[in-house]
Design a protein around this motif. Structure first.
Motif, PDB file in Angstrom:
ATOM      1  N   ALA A  15      -5.327  -0.855   2.844  1.00  0.00           N
ATOM      2  CA  ALA A  15      -5.977  -2.061   3.358  1.00  0.00           C
ATOM      3  C   ALA A  15      -6.378  -2.989   2.219  1.00  0.00           C
ATOM      4  N   LEU A  16      -6.885  -2.418   1.118  1.00  0.00           N
ATOM      5  CA  LEU A  16      -7.258  -3.226  -0.038  1.00  0.00           C
ATOM      6  C   LEU A  16      -6.031  -3.851  -0.683  1.00  0.00           C
ATOM      7  N   ALA A  17      -4.939  -3.091  -0.754  1.00  0.00           N
ATOM      8  CA  ALA A  17      -3.713  -3.632  -1.343  1.00  0.00           C
ATOM      9  C   ALA A  17      -3.159  -4.775  -0.501  1.00  0.00           C
ATOM     10  N   ILE A  18      -3.203  -4.614   0.815  1.00  0.00           N
ATOM     11  CA  ILE A  18      -2.755  -5.685   1.710  1.00  0.00           C
ATOM     12  C   ILE A  18      -3.658  -6.904   1.559  1.00  0.00           C
ATOM     13  N   ALA A  19      -4.967  -6.667   1.457  1.00  0.00           N
ATOM     14  CA  ALA A  19      -5.907  -7.777   1.290  1.00  0.00           C
ATOM     15  C   ALA A  19      -5.610  -8.540   0.003  1.00  0.00           C
ATOM     16  N   ARG A  20      -5.312  -7.834  -1.080  1.00  0.00           N
ATOM     17  CA  ARG A  20      -4.978  -8.502  -2.336  1.00  0.00           C
ATOM     18  C   ARG A  20      -3.726  -9.355  -2.185  1.00  0.00           C
ATOM     19  N   THR A  21      -2.704  -8.772  -1.545  1.00  0.00           N
ATOM     20  CA  THR A  21      -1.445  -9.501  -1.387  1.00  0.00           C
ATOM     21  C   THR A  21      -1.633 -10.742  -0.520  1.00  0.00           C
TER      22      THR A  21
END
Length: 393
Positions: A148-154
């Protein structure tokens, strides 16, 4: 539109390339870039809150413009974009969303926003609704918190760039209408243009998702059941503008912007019409992928043919490598990406260098192209590269 890039390289590890000409069979020396680290650590906590004297960090009007027509205009635009007023503090969002303040801080930071002071009502109902969507995805086990954090960054990085371009577009449109000094006219322009951009944005995303989903289903249908789709075999290419640093010192900002628009526009057209995908643009360079070997070569030939302008100021050098890559949130990683970048660094102006694997694939397919070997390359991490120059017959 984003501002023209600085003279320094934008990609981590990039040094300036050698822009000299020479025999295409002699690779050009340059520094070697590294592919970005796909496992950047997630922040455990947001950065300390910074002072916000003008409201730029919280998004609200600062004390100097809180009253008057422009302060009111900013509030109207803000409430229009957020779907309502900001009435929630950080603690309120965490409590109503049923998550810890630390988790909401990590998500907020991953989206690319600075920390908001605890006592500031900076969040709207739409922020709470977005948090509920994240919780729903976590509850369905579609992804874990790290994902979820990686998607948020992207999403944050992509949308920040898009928002910057759209804000500049709105500003230019308002200026052309002659309504810069009229607060009410500015608000009306935002109310008119933003929904149109939003609909176009959603349409474009769905069309791209349709294409990507089609490739995904084709891949699933043709693979073994234990294939988790974490790796893909594809051609990876970098196309770099030769002499861009020196050229950027010789032209004004408008001309530089026009040249970059041509480079990016033509590159997107050539790559897409041959079935490839632009992964990202890096100032004076584009990174693209294409799963079909023949089409990858056509992309390289097409870029060399179509990008240069009438003054031949947009000469390219291209590196192509072939093999397994790790797709991650729209980007690609792995040795193949590194090799393609290194080949680009050593290619002579107007040429395309292929790595060993892509050269073998071209020969196996019997493609009607000219392949010419060049002296072996010894670069950091790869001591025995045997590139070939490829040309149309």
């Amino acid at each position: 539109m984003s501002r023209p890039p600085r003279n320094a390289r934008h990609r981590a590890g990039h040094g300036p390339r050698d822009d000299r000409g020479g025999d295409e069979n002699d690779p050009a020396p340059s520094t070697e870039p590294e592919s970005p680290d796909p496992e950047a650590p997630d922040p455990e906590a947001a950065a300390p809150a910074a002072p916000d004297p003008d409201g730029s960090r919280t998004g609200g009007p600062g004390p100097e413009d809180a009253s008057g027509p422009w302060g009111e205009a900013q509030r109207e635009v803000e409430e229009f974009l957020l779907g309502g007023e900001r009435f929630l503090r950080r603690g309120d969002v965490a409590e109503r969303g049923g998550v810890s303040p630390e988790q909401t801080a990590r998500l907020w930071s991953a989206l690319g926003f600075p920390r908001v002071p605890d006592d500031v009502a900076a969040f709207a109902q739409t922020d709470l609704d977005a948090l509920a969507l994240v919780q729903e995805l976590l509850g369905e086990e579609a992804l874990d918190e790290a994902e979820a954090l990686a998607i948020a960054r992207t999403l944050g990085q992509s949308m920040a760039r898009l928002a910057e371009w759209q804000a500049n577009l709105l500003r230019r449109t308002i200026a052309e209408r002659g309504s810069v000094g009229d607060a009410d006219a500015v608000v009306d322009s935002v109310r008119t243009l933003v929904p149109l951009l939003e609909k176009l944005q959603a349409y474009t995303w769905r069309r791209h998702l349709t294409v990507t989903a089609g490739r995904m289903l084709t891949t699933i249908a043709g693979t073994e059941s234990d294939d988790d789709g974490r790796a893909a075999t594809t051609a990876v290419g970098f196309a770099d503008l030769v002499g861009f640093t020196s050229m950027s010192r010789q032209v004004d900002a408008d001309e530089l912007r026009s040249l970059l628009e041509r480079f990016e526009g033509v590159s997107t057209d050539v790559v897409s019409r041959n079935g490839g995908r632009i992964v990202k643009t890096l100032g004076d360079e584009v990174l693209f992928v294409c799963s079909d070997v023949r089409a990858a070569l056509e992309i390289a030939f097409g870029l060399h043919a179509d990008v240069p302008d009438d003054g031949d100021r947009l000469t390219l050098r291209i590196g192509l490598a072939y093999g397994e890559v790790l797709p991650r949130y729209g980007d690609v990683y792995g040795p193949v990406v590194n090799i393609a970048s290194r080949l680009t660094s050593h290619a002579r102006p107007g040429t395309t260098l292929l790595d060993d694997d892509l050269t073998d694939a071209v020969r196996e397919l019997g493609l009607d192209v000219e392949l010419r070997s060049v002296p072996p390359l010894s670069v950091r991490g790869y001591k025995h590269l045997k590139p070939h120059v490829v040309r149309r017959r």
